[in-house]
Design an enzyme around this catalytic site. Structure first.
Site, PDB file in Angstrom:
ATOM      1  N   PRO A  76      37.753  39.277  40.160  1.00  0.00           N
ATOM      2  CA  PRO A  76      37.497  40.309  39.154  1.00  0.00           C
ATOM      3  C   PRO A  76      37.375  39.752  37.739  1.00  0.00           C
ATOM      4  O   PRO A  76      38.272  39.069  37.270  1.00  0.00           O
ATOM      5  CB  PRO A  76      38.742  41.193  39.257  1.00  0.00           C
ATOM      6  CG  PRO A  76      39.825  40.254  39.689  1.00  0.00           C
ATOM      7  CD  PRO A  76      39.166  39.243  40.581  1.00  0.00           C
ATOM      8  N   ASP A 115      39.500  43.123  36.383  1.00  0.00           N
ATOM      9  CA  ASP A 115      40.830  42.626  36.050  1.00  0.00           C
ATOM     10  C   ASP A 115      41.210  43.226  34.694  1.00  0.00           C
ATOM     11  O   ASP A 115      40.471  43.070  33.730  1.00  0.00           O
ATOM     12  CB  ASP A 115      40.757  41.092  35.952  1.00  0.00           C
ATOM     13  CG  ASP A 115      42.120  40.450  36.016  1.00  0.00           C
ATOM     14  OD1 ASP A 115      43.101  41.156  36.307  1.00  0.00           O
ATOM     15  OD2 ASP A 115      42.201  39.235  35.781  1.00  0.00           O
ATOM     16  N   TRP A 567      47.863  36.894  36.510  1.00  0.00           N
ATOM     17  CA  TRP A 567      47.275  36.147  37.632  1.00  0.00           C
ATOM     18  C   TRP A 567      47.840  36.627  38.964  1.00  0.00           C
ATOM     19  O   TRP A 567      47.245  36.409  40.009  1.00  0.00           O
ATOM     20  CB  TRP A 567      47.520  34.646  37.466  1.00  0.00           C
ATOM     21  CG  TRP A 567      46.719  34.064  36.348  1.00  0.00           C
ATOM     22  CD1 TRP A 567      47.146  33.823  35.071  1.00  0.00           C
ATOM     23  CD2 TRP A 567      45.343  33.664  36.386  1.00  0.00           C
ATOM     24  NE1 TRP A 567      46.123  33.300  34.332  1.00  0.00           N
ATOM     25  CE2 TRP A 567      45.017  33.184  35.103  1.00  0.00           C
ATOM     26  CE3 TRP A 567      44.365  33.671  37.383  1.00  0.00           C
ATOM     27  CZ2 TRP A 567      43.743  32.708  34.795  1.00  0.00           C
ATOM     28  CZ3 TRP A 567      43.106  33.193  37.065  1.00  0.00           C
ATOM     29  CH2 TRP A 567      42.809  32.722  35.783  1.00  0.00           C
ATOM     30  N   GLN A 603      38.841  28.014  38.154  1.00  0.00           N
ATOM     31  CA  GLN A 603      39.752  28.859  38.932  1.00  0.00           C
ATOM     32  C   GLN A 603      40.617  28.064  39.911  1.00  0.00           C
ATOM     33  O   GLN A 603      41.425  28.643  40.631  1.00  0.00           O
ATOM     34  CB  GLN A 603      38.971  29.934  39.699  1.00  0.00           C
ATOM     35  CG  GLN A 603      38.241  30.913  38.805  1.00  0.00           C
ATOM     36  CD  GLN A 603      39.174  31.682  37.892  1.00  0.00           C
ATOM     37  OE1 GLN A 603      40.323  31.945  38.238  1.00  0.00           O
ATOM     38  NE2 GLN A 603      38.707  32.020  36.704  1.00  0.00           N
ATOM     39  N   TRP A 607      42.650  31.601  39.987  1.00  0.00           N
ATOM     40  CA  TRP A 607      42.542  32.580  41.076  1.00  0.00           C
ATOM     41  C   TRP A 607      42.596  31.944  42.458  1.00  0.00           C
ATOM     42  O   TRP A 607      43.227  32.472  43.365  1.00  0.00           O
ATOM     43  CB  TRP A 607      41.247  33.373  40.892  1.00  0.00           C
ATOM     44  CG  TRP A 607      41.191  34.635  41.682  1.00  0.00           C
ATOM     45  CD1 TRP A 607      42.098  35.652  41.682  1.00  0.00           C
ATOM     46  CD2 TRP A 607      40.163  35.017  42.601  1.00  0.00           C
ATOM     47  NE1 TRP A 607      41.689  36.652  42.531  1.00  0.00           N
ATOM     48  CE2 TRP A 607      40.502  36.294  43.110  1.00  0.00           C
ATOM     49  CE3 TRP A 607      38.983  34.417  43.031  1.00  0.00           C
ATOM     50  CZ2 TRP A 607      39.708  36.967  44.026  1.00  0.00           C
ATOM     51  CZ3 TRP A 607      38.186  35.096  43.942  1.00  0.00           C
ATOM     52  CH2 TRP A 607      38.550  36.362  44.436  1.00  0.00           C
ATOM     53  N   LYS A 640      31.853  21.962  27.020  1.00  0.00           N
ATOM     54  CA  LYS A 640      31.955  23.209  27.761  1.00  0.00           C
ATOM     55  C   LYS A 640      31.661  24.388  26.827  1.00  0.00           C
ATOM     56  O   LYS A 640      32.142  24.434  25.702  1.00  0.00           O
ATOM     57  CB  LYS A 640      33.380  23.328  28.307  1.00  0.00           C
ATOM     58  CG  LYS A 640      33.619  24.566  29.141  1.00  0.00           C
ATOM     59  CD  LYS A 640      35.104  24.680  29.502  1.00  0.00           C
ATOM     60  CE  LYS A 640      35.447  26.105  29.908  1.00  0.00           C
ATOM     61  NZ  LYS A 640      36.869  26.322  30.114  1.00  0.00           N
ATOM     62  N   LYS A 643      33.581  30.699  23.777  1.00  0.00           N
ATOM     63  CA  LYS A 643      33.427  31.591  22.637  1.00  0.00           C
ATOM     64  C   LYS A 643      33.997  30.941  21.374  1.00  0.00           C
ATOM     65  O   LYS A 643      33.415  31.012  20.306  1.00  0.00           O
ATOM     66  CB  LYS A 643      34.154  32.907  22.929  1.00  0.00           C
ATOM     67  CG  LYS A 643      33.474  34.086  22.308  1.00  0.00           C
ATOM     68  CD  LYS A 643      33.911  35.427  22.871  1.00  0.00           C
ATOM     69  CE  LYS A 643      35.396  35.599  23.034  1.00  0.00           C
ATOM     70  NZ  LYS A 643      35.791  36.957  23.401  1.00  0.00           N
TER      71      LYS A 643
END
Ligand code: ZN
Ligand code: ZN
Length: 669
Positions: A76, A115, A567, A603, A607, A640, A643
């Protein structure tokens, strides 16, 4: 053939299905000499928008029970920030595999998910409402605050849905699972109660990576998200010996001072120094020199023998007196650097510890029990008093009066200057090393002893490894490498967050300290049985006022104030998306473990990890069988995209210029 029909026939090769498709009136694009992707994609999109539901129903739902199942679980996203191009990448990977298997004749349920909990939302709302501290939030009203968070979560849901639709990710966003919904959270409460009742959730005073920006500890997988290379001051301090060593080694002249050399990368922890650790079988050397002494007075120094050359390279300015074993230093005393804790019991002496090495530093290791895991454990074992003069905002308390109220890391320089002035500094130099930063607020983490709740994950390392061996990782190296290494050294999961916007930790504790009875409440029904109130919402605004009589002593049972790591929320999706075990038990049994998930490499410790931990602890099974890991998008300098760096690309900009198809093609190649 127009591109649109070509695409459709490719997807629905079955002739009968093709007939059904043809019945749908298609506004066919006229053949252009030039391929105008903008025009064609717009028309295709219009077609899907109009017919999506019908197609979905006729191909997916009607036959789903006859078809073999290909089960997939959506990782999510959080919809409180706009999607970046990197989100498209994982979505392409998911869409590709799900579509392919659908075309092979599988039923592929495609439930979307959102999420919701966690700090980004809480921080964003706090900023909007100008609520700086926890006290401000209490004053404002917790329930009101929670309600605003609930709305803020979806501030960018339209951008997400539009991007998802435009890129052609065939996912059901009309019926997503939502981690802040009552049913979803109730499933989490069920899971937490399972763990609590098995004795797998415990509270302890423990050194945890702590973010002052968030005023909350972070779990180890969160810490792993925020390492950066930085250049920092390291200092080598000289601690002055007490009389005892002169008695022990009569060859030492009493008129000459003796110093123990100790190295640290965190000068701000020096005011909390309570001991020095050495290892029993390491060789230490006593030398005489005037090197580095401002007044050029001769003095004795003790350092690990292996490190002599590094600190005293000048052979002409060092006289070797004696080599001793670490064991001979045990319990010898030294003079405290500062006066703050000079009366603490058992302190300011040498202790023996196995973690001491001669890899770096001096072989004599500074111990501040509140600020290091090793320090905490060994000092507890050696019955050294515990001190923690740093508050939850990361500022020194009154105990360290000279730096009272200042953020600890900002005091490094002043502490170094002062030690230099007092002739306690031996040398200072800058070192490039890797340091963890808060992945949310960007503040440097500190290691800090506090009360927190944990899940005993480390006990399950063998099972985690065993279950991982059944997973197909793409690339394959993840199985033994990045993921395998991580789980084989899994730490206990720091579960609690001292925040508001999250799933409340469902443990009620007796307010009579002598009793300290604890119970986990696992459902809305159970909460009603205990408190007489049936809640419509499980956030802290609704459940915190609910108390009941302690069954052991008759005093009041009150919920512990923490919420849980978000998480845990997303890791719970594997069962909570069904409101398991309250509903849909059959559905869960059919789908779990999932055939397929796919997300990006970041992740691995997020996740992928929490899914795997929860499936292992709760169901003794793996959570997913196949997992292609997508890469990270980098800019032209190899950095990478993020933002905070301002180098993000936004999906719509790229789609407008390059077309969706070419972006998709690029990302699956
Ligand atoms: Zn933080
Ligand atoms: Zn009690």
């Amino acid at each position: 053939m127009p591109a649109l029909v070509f695409r459709l026939t490719n997807e629905f090769k079955d002739r009968n299905k093709y007939k059904q498709i043809k019945k749908i009136k298609v506004n066919e694009a006229k053949m252009d000499k030039k391929y105008d992707f903008n025009k064609i994609e717009k028309e295709t999109l219009g077609f899907w928008r109009k017919n999506k539901k019908q197609i979905y129903d006729s191909f997916q739902e009607n036959n789903k029970d006859k078809k073999p199942l290909f089960s997939w679980l959506e990782g999510p996203p959080t919809a409180n920030a706009p999607p970046g191009l990197h989100h498209v990448e994982a979505r392409v990977s998911k869409d590709l595999v799900c579509r392919y298997n659908f075309m092979r004749g599988f039923a592929v349920p495609r439930k979307g998910g959102w999420d919701c909990h966690g700090l980004p939302v809480e921080i964003q709302v706090q900023k909007k409402l100008k609520l700086k501290t926890k006290k401000d939030i209490y004053k404002f009203g917790v329930e009101k605050f929670i309600n605003i968070c609930k709305k803020d979560v979806f501030s960018f849901v339209k951008e997400w849905s539009d991007m998802t639709e435009r890129m052609g990710f065939w996912v059901d966003l009309d019926n997503p699972y939502i981690t802040m919904e009552k049913n979803y959270m109730e499933s989490e409460w069920w899971a937490l109660k399972q763990l609590f009742d098995k004795g797998l959730i415990y509270k302890d005073y423990k050194v945890v990576p702590y973010s002052v920006g968030c005023e909350s500890p972070l779990s180890s997988h969160e810490v792993a998200l925020g390492y950066q290379d930085i250049i920092e001051d390291t200092v080598t301090i000289r601690f002055e010996a007490k009389e005892d060593i002169y008695k022990k080694f009569p060859e030492l002249e009493k008129g000459k001072k003796l110093y123990y050399l100790v190295w640290t990368t965190t000068p701000w922890t020096l005011p909390s120094n309570l001991a020095i650790a050495v290892k029993d079988d390491i060789n230490y050397i006593i030398i005489e020199t005037d090197f580095s002494d401002k007044k050029k007075e001769k003095a004795y120094y003790i350092i690990a023998k292996d490190l002599l050359e590094r600190y005293f390279p000048d052979k002409n300015n060092r006289k070797i007196i004696k080599t001793i074993k670490g064991k001979e230093l045990e319990n010898l005393g030294y003079k405290p650097l500062f006066n703050y804790f000079k009366d603490k019991a058992n302190s300011f002496r040498f202790i023996l510890a196995d973690f001491v090495t001669t890899e770096e530093g001096t072989g004599l290791v500074h111990q501040a029990p509140a600020f290091g895991e090793d320090d905490f454990n060994i000092c507890r074992e050696k019955e050294i008093d515990f001190v923690n003069p740093v508050d939850l905002e990361g500022k020194f308390t009154k105990e360290v009066i000279d730096y009272n109220g200042r953020f600890v890391k900002d005091c490094d320089e002043d502490i170094i200057k002062r030690l230099d002035k007092e002739e306690k500094l031996f040398v200072t130099y800058k070192v490039k090393h890797t340091y963890p930063f808060c992945w949310r607020t960007g503040c440097p983490l500190i290691y800090y002893a506090m009360n927190a709740w944990f899940i005993s994950v480390s006990k399950f390392r063998d099972k985690l490894v065993k279950n991982n061996n059944k997973i197909n990782w793409y690339p394959e190296s993840f199985k033994q490498g990045r993921f395998g290494n991580w789980i084989s050294e899994a730490k206990d999961w720091a579960l609690s967050r001292n925040k508001f916007w999250g799933t409340p930790l469902n443990i009620w504790v007796c307010n009579n300290e002598k009793c300290n009875h604890m119970e986990a409440i696992g459902s809305i029904k159970e909460l009603k049985e205990k408190t007489g109130v049936e809640v419509n919402d499980l956030h802290i605004g609704s459940v915190d006022p609910l108390t009941y009589k302690c069954p052991k002593c008759g005093k009041i049972m009150k919920r512990t104030p923490e919420v849980i790591d978000c998480w845990f929320d997303s890791g719970a999706a594997q069962f909570a998306q069904f409101h398991y075990p309250f509903e849909n038990k059959d559905l869960f049994k059919k789908r779990f473990p999932y055939d397929f998930i796919s997300e990006s490499i970041d992740q691995t410790r997020g996740w992928f990890y929490t899914l795997h931990v929860l499936s292992t602890l709760l169901f003794d099974d793996l959570s997913y069988r196949n997992v292609p890991v997508t890469g990270l998008l980098c800019d032209e300098n190899g950095e990478k995209m993020s933002k905070s760096k301002g180098n993000m690309l936004y999906p719509n900009d790229v789609f407008d210029k390059k077309g969706v198809d070419s972006v998709r093609l690029l990302m699956c190649s």
